[in-house]
Design a protein around this motif. Structure first.
Motif, PDB file in Angstrom:
ATOM      1  N   CYS A   4       9.924  -5.700  -5.792  1.00 48.46           N
ATOM      2  CA  CYS A   4       8.434  -5.115  -5.723  1.00 48.46           C
ATOM      3  C   CYS A   4       7.749  -5.888  -6.961  1.00 48.46           C
ATOM      4  CB  CYS A   4       8.544  -3.621  -6.302  1.00 48.46           C
ATOM      5  SG  CYS A   4       9.498  -2.643  -5.271  1.00 48.46           S
ATOM      6  N   SER A  19      14.157  -2.623  -7.149  1.00 51.11           N
ATOM      7  CA  SER A  19      13.985  -0.981  -7.063  1.00 51.11           C
ATOM      8  C   SER A  19      15.279  -0.525  -5.950  1.00 51.11           C
ATOM      9  CB  SER A  19      12.821  -0.421  -6.728  1.00 51.11           C
ATOM     10  OG  SER A  19      12.873   0.837  -6.421  1.00 51.11           O
ATOM     11  N   LYS A  25       6.306   2.693  -2.258  1.00 56.53           N
ATOM     12  CA  LYS A  25       5.228   2.085  -1.437  1.00 56.53           C
ATOM     13  C   LYS A  25       4.156   1.547  -2.213  1.00 56.53           C
ATOM     14  CE  LYS A  25       2.953   6.593  -0.257  1.00 56.53           C
ATOM     15  NZ  LYS A  25       3.741   7.328  -1.173  1.00 56.53           N
ATOM     16  N   GLU A  26       3.298   0.818  -1.544  1.00 61.94           N
ATOM     17  CA  GLU A  26       2.269  -0.139  -2.406  1.00 61.94           C
ATOM     18  C   GLU A  26       1.225   1.211  -2.592  1.00 61.94           C
ATOM     19  OE1 GLU A  26       0.146  -2.661  -0.100  1.00 61.94           O
ATOM     20  OE2 GLU A  26       1.831  -3.938   0.503  1.00 61.94           O
ATOM     21  N   VAL A  44       2.677  -0.388  -8.197  1.00 61.83           N
ATOM     22  CA  VAL A  44       3.291  -1.250  -6.960  1.00 61.83           C
ATOM     23  C   VAL A  44       2.292  -1.877  -6.164  1.00 61.83           C
ATOM     24  CG1 VAL A  44       4.773  -1.430  -5.270  1.00 61.83           C
ATOM     25  CG2 VAL A  44       5.348   0.344  -7.205  1.00 61.83           C
ATOM     26  N   SER A  46       3.305  -4.429  -3.968  1.00 61.70           N
ATOM     27  CA  SER A  46       4.097  -4.652  -2.655  1.00 61.70           C
ATOM     28  C   SER A  46       5.469  -4.465  -2.926  1.00 61.70           C
ATOM     29  CB  SER A  46       4.182  -6.352  -2.657  1.00 61.70           C
ATOM     30  OG  SER A  46       4.686  -7.320  -3.415  1.00 61.70           O
ATOM     31  N   VAL A  47       6.110  -4.207  -1.815  1.00 68.21           N
ATOM     32  CA  VAL A  47       7.415  -3.849  -1.613  1.00 68.21           C
ATOM     33  C   VAL A  47       7.832  -4.644  -0.531  1.00 68.21           C
ATOM     34  CG1 VAL A  47       9.216  -2.059  -1.300  1.00 68.21           C
ATOM     35  CG2 VAL A  47       7.115  -1.317  -2.380  1.00 68.21           C
TER      36      VAL A  47
END
Length: 83
Positions: A4, A19, A25-26, A44, A46-47
């Protein structure tokens, strides 16, 4: 494993964190360890699911997201240090 990008206050660009939180989520606010600041809240950006071999940053040099931030922590911008 998820890689992330997390943006913390006072920094211009996001940093990579690992993670294992499945529903991350974003836009989620998370608790991370950041430099001399200790535990702080980050957002966050990006994931991405990846294996160690295709990670954007070496796994051994990547910190872990501790947990999602709670509503009271987000509102006050303060982390409960005992968690």
């Amino acid at each position: 494993m998820f890689y992330c990008q997390v943006k913390v206050e006072y920094e211009e660009h996001p940093y990579f964190y690992i993670s294992n939180i499945d529903d991350l989520k974003e836009g989620d606010n998370v608790i991370v360890v950041f430099g001399y600041h200790g535990k702080i809240i980050g957002e966050v950006m990006s994931v991405n699911k990846c294996l160690g071999i295709d990670a954007p940053w070496p796994v051994s040099r990547t910190s872990t997201i501790l947990r999602k931030a709670r509503a009271d922590e987000i509102k006050s911008k303060m982390v409960n240090w005992t968690d």
